[in-house]
Design a protein around this motif. Sequence first.
Motif, mmCIF file in Angstrom:
data_model
loop_
_atom_site.group_PDB
_atom_site.id
_atom_site.type_symbol
_atom_site.label_atom_id
_atom_site.label_comp_id
_atom_site.label_asym_id
_atom_site.label_seq_id
_atom_site.Cartn_x
_atom_site.Cartn_y
_atom_site.Cartn_z
ATOM 1 N N LYS A 155 0.838 -1.192 0.000
ATOM 2 C CA LYS A 155 0.000 0.000 0.000
ATOM 3 C C LYS A 155 0.880 1.252 0.000
ATOM 4 N N ASN A 156 0.465 2.262 -0.771
ATOM 5 C CA ASN A 156 1.184 3.541 -0.844
ATOM 6 C C ASN A 156 0.603 4.464 0.218
ATOM 7 N N ASN A 211 1.301 7.471 0.809
ATOM 8 C CA ASN A 211 1.039 8.830 0.317
ATOM 9 C C ASN A 211 -0.386 8.941 -0.240
ATOM 10 N N GLU A 212 -1.031 7.798 -0.452
ATOM 11 C CA GLU A 212 -2.417 7.793 -0.915
ATOM 12 C C GLU A 212 -3.380 7.322 0.172
ATOM 13 N N HIS A 213 -2.888 7.272 1.408
ATOM 14 C CA HIS A 213 -3.712 6.806 2.528
ATOM 15 C C HIS A 213 -4.894 7.751 2.739
ATOM 16 N N PRO A 214 -6.085 7.228 2.993
ATOM 17 C CA PRO A 214 -7.260 8.101 3.172
ATOM 18 C C PRO A 214 -7.161 9.025 4.369
ATOM 19 N N ARG A 221 -0.483 10.654 6.083
ATOM 20 C CA ARG A 221 0.368 11.329 5.093
ATOM 21 C C ARG A 221 1.228 12.410 5.743
#
Length: 802
Positions: free
Chosen positions: A134-135, A137-140, A145
């Motif tokens: 999982k990235n 930087n794209e965490h909800p 982030r």
Amino acid sequence: MTRVRDPLDTRRHSGRLRAALLPALLLAIGAVAIVMLWRDVESAGRRGVAQETAITAAQVRLRLESWIDARLAMLEYLAEGHFADRADIERHFREDALVALRVNPGFQALNFIDTDGIIRLVVPHDSNLDALDKNLNEHPSPGVREALAAAGVTGRMIRTPVIELLQGGRGVAAYQKLWDRDRRPLGYLNVVFRIDTMVDACLAENELRRNFDFDLTGENGSTAYTHTTAGDPGQSPLMVSLPVRVVDRPWTLRLAPTADHAAHGETLADEILAGAGLLLVAGVAALIYMMLLRQDALLVSRARYQLLVENITDLVVKIDLDGRFLYVSPSYCKTFGKTEQELLGGEFMPLVHEDDRASTAEAMQSLYRPPHHAYLEQRAHTGEGWRWLAWSDTAVLDDAGEVVAVVGVGRDITLRRELEEQLLQSQKLQAIGQLAGGIAHDFNNILQAMQGYVEFLMEDLVDQPDVHDDLQAVQRSVHRARDLTRQLLAFSRQQVLAPAVLDLHETVEELLPLLRRLLGGTVELQFTSDDPGLWVHADRGQIEQVLMNLCLNARDAMAGSGVIAIATSTRDLDAEFCREHPSLEPGSFVVLDVADTGAGIPPEMIGRIFEPFFTTKDVGAGTGLGLATVYGIVRQHGGVIDVDSDVGRGSRFTILLPTSGAPTESEEVPQAVASGGGRETVLVVEDEASVRSLARRVLERAGYRVLTAGDGQDAVMRHAVEPDIDLIVLDVIMPRMDGREAARQIRARDADTRILFVSGYAPEESEAGEDWTRGEEFLLKPFDATTLLSRIRQLLDRPRPA
């Protein structure tokens, strides 16, 4: 207690006027006295509950902070120069993380995140698959982030607010920038705590949860955890609010007694006594009786709390500003083997190891500054000797905010420190072993070419004695270099073994005559054994090498004269011993002891004696590989070696090897095979041009048809277009495609292909952890022409499977 004067005496001496006023005065005085006593007891009860609440809140904070700090310390250790590069992380991160989980359980996950913010490795693996790749930087969650970005910019450990975890549930994550040993960023280490797991681990007592309501609130006001039986703890007038340090920012702990606990000891008799106070003598008597009951209830409440404090396993102390004990818990007295009377009033610093006193004093000074809390680890002289203790210290402040005392909660962490030290030593020796194995591999290729071409010259110049003698001297030097590389391979555990079931007692006994000749007449050699049937699965030559190295080392330590005692026995290892030696499993082991009466080993050198090329002998008197070789051989056989040394009295080396069942039938002795040639076709696969040319020349002289390939990929292609290949001589370590993969692809086409593997050192284990060379023919470089021809002839003469 103040004695109330009998009002009748006053009446007798005051006259009629005062006598008229006496009943009213007595009633007023009695009523006031009863009301004042009743209010004082109520206030004392509330103060007792308030004090208990404050101490419990402080203890809850200490437990939470200590639990988190212990795990973050392991994260900081792994992040600061622990890994050499990205490849080192992929090789060792999972193993090191599992050690961290064993030492400090309770992580939801311990992850490696690359510089792009992608989770690349997760531990434990199965329970965290949802987070893998999982990235972030794209965490909800913006908190994730922001925390990752802040960790990258500041280089400090940064945590998130309370978040919804990728694995499910709610928790908090912390990120620490990961550096290599040259301070270059490699990515991030990420630790994830599930909040309910953390709180349950720290606050497991049923009595605490039964008596108190509490909650934890994050910095943004969100509730991280709540335990309540009736309502909001903040509604209680006895609520205590404390900051709890969680990584880099605090949470707020609110704790209040439950309604039942706050009212403990109160009865309806209090109100009844207040109304009955006007009943003078009967009322006063009843009041005194009921007040005693109320005080007894308060004492029971205090005794219950004292029982909780004095029976915990953690060490609890309170000291004044001069470092003198004001309070010591029974667990502290038991640990240090002293009574409370011996400790109270004395200073704690003399119990601290002199090397740790400066850091301890520095930590004590930090308590004068906010947040008035310090964590330290120190060695202390306990009843069992020097032990490592971890302390969480908190300053006690007066109303003016001045420090008046210090409360410390400690725990014995000796086992954890020993395991960390073993891990560091194992990693150090592993790194040296990899370097030694790589050097030996390249050096053996060079020696192989030298030995082969010297043999050619000796055959061609046999009629020139002077030159022939010079070539023999070169050949002897090659053999010495070969023996040196084999010692390096033994240390790095890459030596090829020929294990068999053997009796260690018999092996030692048969070696004794040779040892006595090597040691000389001035050394007395003794041998004792508990049992002649000490069966182990081992390489006899390697075990003999271990024993000779230890005996020769002992002889040198005794300056040529003294006693060397060899003993063999069996020992059953329990789980406690195996916890100190993680590579062992509980069970039966064979013991080999070698003791001497030499000079002994200084304590500061014990940790280095197994390092290759480390020696205390004069220049030219030793290579420094003797004990390194012993260490490698023992570890390769699945055993361990311990050293016990006393300077001036001698040393004892103890080797533990796993036992093996007695052989059910005698092993077949292989028959000698002639080294003659043949007319078959042999494919030689070798990336070193000089060795490839040498092998071709040897085989062609013997009459074979020879094909060559420079790596595994070429070998697969040649085998596909040459159907008449009878045997393949296949190097293991090669570029593009190694010998192991080439053999797999070749046998996928022809399962009966005869293959003789050759290499400068033993191949690595398979992914399943098994020795993949078992059942294969393997020849270790450097080898002579006769050996090569004999092994090839033996394989060619072996019938193919039907």
